[in-house]
Design a protein around this motif. Structure first.
Motif, PDB file in Angstrom:
ATOM      1  N   ALA A 246      -7.572   4.457   9.340  1.00 32.52           N
ATOM      2  CA  ALA A 246      -6.671   3.745   8.433  1.00 32.52           C
ATOM      3  C   ALA A 246      -6.065   2.540   9.136  1.00 32.52           C
ATOM      4  CB  ALA A 246      -5.569   4.675   7.942  1.00 32.52           C
TER       5      ALA A 246
ATOM      6  N   TYR B 128       0.814  -1.217   0.000  1.00 32.77           N
ATOM      7  CA  TYR B 128       0.000   0.000   0.000  1.00 32.77           C
ATOM      8  C   TYR B 128       0.846   1.266   0.000  1.00 32.77           C
ATOM      9  CZ  TYR B 128      -5.051   0.291  -0.029  1.00 32.77           C
ATOM     10  OH  TYR B 128      -6.348   0.386  -0.435  1.00 32.77           O
TER      11      TYR B 128
ATOM     12  N   GLU C  99      -8.946   2.876   3.955  1.00 33.76           N
ATOM     13  CA  GLU C  99      -8.401   2.458   2.667  1.00 33.76           C
ATOM     14  C   GLU C  99      -9.496   1.956   1.735  1.00 33.76           C
ATOM     15  OE1 GLU C  99      -4.996   2.017   5.606  1.00 33.76           O
ATOM     16  OE2 GLU C  99      -7.165   1.715   5.588  1.00 33.76           O
TER      17      GLU C  99
ATOM     18  N   CYS D 150      -8.030  -4.878   1.971  1.00 31.26           N
ATOM     19  CA  CYS D 150      -7.540  -3.615   1.391  1.00 31.26           C
ATOM     20  C   CYS D 150      -6.762  -3.877   0.104  1.00 31.26           C
ATOM     21  CB  CYS D 150      -6.647  -2.879   2.394  1.00 31.26           C
ATOM     22  SG  CYS D 150      -7.512  -2.148   3.795  1.00 31.26           S
TER      23      CYS D 150
ATOM     24  N   MET E 109      -4.429   7.709   4.175  1.00 31.32           N
ATOM     25  CA  MET E 109      -5.779   7.424   3.699  1.00 31.32           C
ATOM     26  C   MET E 109      -6.857   7.852   4.697  1.00 31.32           C
ATOM     27  SD  MET E 109      -5.535   6.121   0.708  1.00 31.32           S
ATOM     28  CE  MET E 109      -4.311   5.384  -0.374  1.00 31.32           C
TER      29      MET E 109
END
Length: 335
Positions: free
Chosen positions: A296, A201, A265, A235, A302
């Motif tokens: 998050a 991520y 997310e 996610c 995010m």
């Protein structure tokens, strides 16, 4: 005063090694360098500081290499360092004082690890305590005058020493390739699953995400993950499915998360989907949820900065400049 063995594993660190060793060499009583396959001048540079240089055939296992380095140590304590670390003058003095005053009952000393966001891969914070100094041989003793029991928990001291992490480049490509090799061999631990998801991520490319999708889907469908780790896997799956245009799968797994207090997310991924589809009012709902109704789990951006920026963009496109300016200002305050 206790003695300290410096133990390092290195590979192709000619840019960093001397800088690191120059900042700690006088604090150490022996320096042990374990090379895992350098093809540059790493071992030549190491030889300026020590004759305790060992080769270790790389087996895709950092723990095995570090354990080998530790097995070569002979001092009271072991200091574990990476070649891209630096100890500045102030913290060098703190380390010297620590060594002079270290109580023998202390088994682990934690030090702050700083500058982690310079090339962020798995961390959302710039500074954290890490165990860095370890007593080499541990003595087990009984405690309590009656119903005595052996103390198994280590005695840990949290120092105020801060080590600066100064890499020249991100290690994400190396790390993600290593994660893929591990998953191809079998199931990784929940802890590594978390780190893999976070690194994807924070630093992964679209290709990295797509290559990981099948593994995270398999783990999410196994029924073996605790809720927290399931959300981490979801996610990754939701983002990968959106990137591939598989919106049915994106929604199916997004709803697994939303049904149990969603995370920022996933809300951002849904916002991104609606924004790209030109459905800005729906995009606003999900970006707002990412910012104000959820938290998050992998990437702290995010939770505030990213959805605030997106809310500003969406409201600007919707012709509401007042709200666009408001959210843009809030986003700037989060930087």
């Amino acid at each position: 005063m206790p003695t300290i063995s410096l133990c390092m594993i290195v590979k192709n660190e000619e840019k960093h090694l001397a800088r690191c060793l120059d900042t700690v060499r006088d604090l150490m009583d022996e320096i042990i360098i374990v090379d895992t396959g350098s093809v540059d001048r790493t071992k030549e540079i190491a030889a300026r500081y020590t004759d305790r240089i060992y080769d270790f055939a790389w087996i895709d296992d950092f723990s095995a290499a570090r354990n080998f380095a530790f097995s070569m140590a002979g001092c009271d304590y072991i200091y574990s360092a990476d070649a891209d670390e630096v100890l500045d003058e102030e913290n060098h003095e703190k380390f010297r004082l620590l060594k002079e005053n270290l109580l023998p009952e202390i088994e682990i000393v934690q030090m702050y690890y700083g500058n982690q966001l310079a090339f962020g891969t798995v961390y959302n914070f710039d500074r954290e305590l890490r165990p860095k100094l370890f007593k080499r041989l541990r003595t087990f003793q009984y405690e309590d005058p009656i119903h005595e029991i052996v103390r198994t928990m280590p005695v840990i001291y949290d120092s105020d020493i801060e080590i600066t992490h100064k890499p020249h480049e991100s290690h994400a490509e190396r790390d993600l390739a290593a994660f893929r090799r591990l998953t191809e061999k079998g199931t990784i631990s929940d802890r590594l699953l978390s780190m893999y998801a976070r690194e994807l991520y924070l630093s992964g490319t679209e290709e990295d995400l797509l290559l990981s999708e099948d593994y995270f889907t398999e783990r999410a469908d196994s029924g073996e993950l605790e809720l927290y780790h399931l959300k981490e896997a979801v996610c990754v799956i939701v983002r990968a499915a959106r990137l591939r245009g598989d919106y049915l799968k994106m929604y199916r797994y997004a709803m697994k998360d939303i049904a149990s207090e969603g995370v920022s997310e996933v809300c951002c991924e849904l916002g991104n989907y609606y924004e790209q589809a030109g459905l800005l009012t729906e995009a606003v709902i999900w970006y707002y949820n990412a910012c104000h109704e959820t938290g998050a789990i992998l990437n702290i951006r995010m939770q505030k900065q990213f959805p605030l920026e997106k809310l500003a963009e969406c409201y600007e496109r919707l012709g509401n400049q007042e709200l666009a300016d408001q959210y843009r200002k809030e986003a700037q305050e989060e930087e």
